[in-house]
Write a protein that holds these residues in place. Structure first.
Motif, PDB file in Angstrom:
ATOM      1  N   VAL A 314       1.496   0.651  -6.041  1.00  0.00           N
ATOM      2  CA  VAL A 314       2.960   0.646  -6.143  1.00  0.00           C
ATOM      3  C   VAL A 314       3.532  -0.524  -5.353  1.00  0.00           C
ATOM      4  O   VAL A 314       4.421  -1.245  -5.828  1.00  0.00           O
ATOM      5  CB  VAL A 314       3.554   1.981  -5.642  1.00  0.00           C
ATOM      6  CG1 VAL A 314       5.077   1.912  -5.625  1.00  0.00           C
ATOM      7  CG2 VAL A 314       3.083   3.139  -6.504  1.00  0.00           C
ATOM      8  N   ALA A 330       3.696   4.497  -9.698  1.00  0.00           N
ATOM      9  CA  ALA A 330       4.215   5.597  -8.888  1.00  0.00           C
ATOM     10  C   ALA A 330       3.853   6.943  -9.503  1.00  0.00           C
ATOM     11  O   ALA A 330       3.503   7.896  -8.795  1.00  0.00           O
ATOM     12  CB  ALA A 330       5.730   5.476  -8.742  1.00  0.00           C
ATOM     13  N   GLU A 351       8.254   3.581  -3.786  1.00  0.00           N
ATOM     14  CA  GLU A 351       8.560   4.155  -5.096  1.00  0.00           C
ATOM     15  C   GLU A 351      10.036   3.963  -5.434  1.00  0.00           C
ATOM     16  O   GLU A 351      10.386   3.610  -6.571  1.00  0.00           O
ATOM     17  CB  GLU A 351       8.238   5.646  -5.113  1.00  0.00           C
ATOM     18  CG  GLU A 351       6.771   5.989  -5.195  1.00  0.00           C
ATOM     19  CD  GLU A 351       6.552   7.483  -5.340  1.00  0.00           C
ATOM     20  OE1 GLU A 351       5.706   7.885  -6.140  1.00  0.00           O
ATOM     21  OE2 GLU A 351       7.246   8.256  -4.649  1.00  0.00           O
TER      22      GLU A 351
END
Length: 416
Positions: A314, A330, A351
């Motif tokens: 991520v 994510a 995220e």
């Protein structure tokens, strides 16, 4: 004032946004093309803002510029008294005590230092407490002053070479713990003292893991100082890997883990440079190294493990400004629970950045709320989280504006 070419003169008023932007960019050693690329824009756009052809950007763009240039307070960019510290927190209440301990110099005639085994147990307890506590800075801030002083004393009072090397390894790791506390607080000189002392103690210890940990944290400090320091980050990372690589065939899990963490760091810096292929290649290498560790292994300092690789993916996607890929990574990473509360909160922030890049501000705010639940002290000191929240606090959507404002109050960037 306008020049003969019809272009507004950015120097006719020393407080205009464009001039401030140009000065801050040049201080970081960045070209217009580099800054534009990091913003997802062009060098021509940056030039137009600096020369006054374009008006001052929207708040969300200003916040993004502040992130890239590591501007601590928006006053530096706007010239207005906006009390928003994006990257330096307000200063933890325990910062002064930690600083005093770092700056102290123990003499040999002080009270006897605890044995190395006792210090090792206290340091392990401190790492464990950091991972479990939502207020992790408060917890380790309370433990650090005595731990620093005792570790310093152990080095000075060691009589045999082997005893001294063990004490240096413990002192170096104590400085590593200290760097987690000092990071993003308003005392950059203290941060660099901690980094340098950690490196020196690690080298004196001749301990591979201590050397790797100190290098890992030094690389982070260089990278977070901006693009002009990326080469220094790479130098530290690759030098440490060159030292560790010959040792890996017979290395412990702890040494394998720090080598994996350093490998990912090389990818992280490449992602900051927007070197997509290089970033993902290092991530792949780090993932392979994680797969050679026991499934249950979780490094107490770097968090390197099989469990963390999804979160690292991520981070790479977000740093590459790939919104859709960030969201996809994510979703995949959510299947794994990260044991550490502060590291879990940081992952939630990453995220949220991905959702924001992908045009999903409501999902970004919901994810930041999860970060707050995991570790409030992590989000309070994170500039990216603050930037998203402040941007959405000015949203034209009432419900979203209310949610962002409530979160801003909770983390202390807006008054109740």
């Amino acid at each position: 004032m306008t020049s003969q070419t019809g272009t507004p003169d950015p120097y006719s008023n020393p407080l205009v946004f464009g001039q401030r932007l140009q000065i801050l960019r040049q201080r970081k050693g960045m070209t217009r093309a580099q800054l534009g690329g990091l913003l997802g824009l062009t060098g021509s756009w940056v030039k137009s803002v600096e020369t006054g052809r374009l008006q001052t950007p929207r708040l969300d763009v200003i916040l993004q510029i502040a992130q890239v240039l590591r501007v601590g307070n928006l006053n530096e960019l706007t010239g207005h008294d906006i009390s928003v510290d994006l990257f330096a927190g307000p200063g933890h209440p325990r910062l002064a005590a930690v600083k005093t301990a770092v700056d102290s110099f123990p003499f040999r005639d002080q009270q006897g230092a605890p044995p190395a085994a006792h210090l090792r147990a206290r340091l392990d307890t401190a790492w464990s407490a950091r991972h479990k506590a939502p207020n992790h800075r408060e917890v380790i801030g309370a433990l650090l002053p005595d731990l620093i002083r005792d570790a310093q004393a152990a080095v000075h009072q060691a009589e045999r070479a082997e005893e001294r090397r063990k004490a240096q390894a413990i002192l170096s790791e104590t400085y590593s713990l200290c760097q987690f506390f000092v990071a993003y607080q308003p005392d950059a000189p203290l941060l660099w003292r901690v980094v340098e002392r950690g490196l020196i103690a690690a080298q004196e210890s001749e301990d591979p893991r201590a050397i790797g940990l100190a290098a890992w944290l030094a690389a982070q400090a260089h990278r977070d100082s901006g693009p002009a320091h990326f080469e220094a980050a790479d130098s530290v990372t690759h030098d440490a890997l060159a030292y560790l690589t010959p040792l890996l065939p017979d290395a412990s899990d702890e040494v394998l883990a720090i080598a994996g963490a350093l490998t990912f760091e090389a990818g992280y810096t490449a992602a900051r440079r927007k070197e997509t292929g290089v970033a993902w290649r290092f991530w792949d290498q780090a993932r392979d190294m994680a797969d050679h560790l026991p499934e249950s292994y979780y490094d107490p300092v770097t968090s390197f493990s099989q469990a963390i690789m999804g979160a690292h993916a991520v981070t790479v996607a977000v740093e590459l400004h790939a919104g859709g890929e960030s969201v996809r990574q994510a979703a995949a990473a959510d299947a794994v629970t990260i044991p550490s509360r502060p590291r879990r909160a940081r992952h939630r922030i990453e995220e949220a950045r991905g959702y924001q890049l992908d045009g999903q501000p409501d999902a970004a705010l919901a994810t930041l709320a999860k970060a707050y639940e995991a570790a409030p002290e992590t989000i309070r000191y994170n500039g990216y989280a603050k930037a998203i929240i402040l941007e959405e606090a000015e949203s034209k959507t009432p419900a979203r504006r209310r949610r962002a404002s409530e979160l801003a109050v909770r983390i202390g960037v807006l008054a109740a």
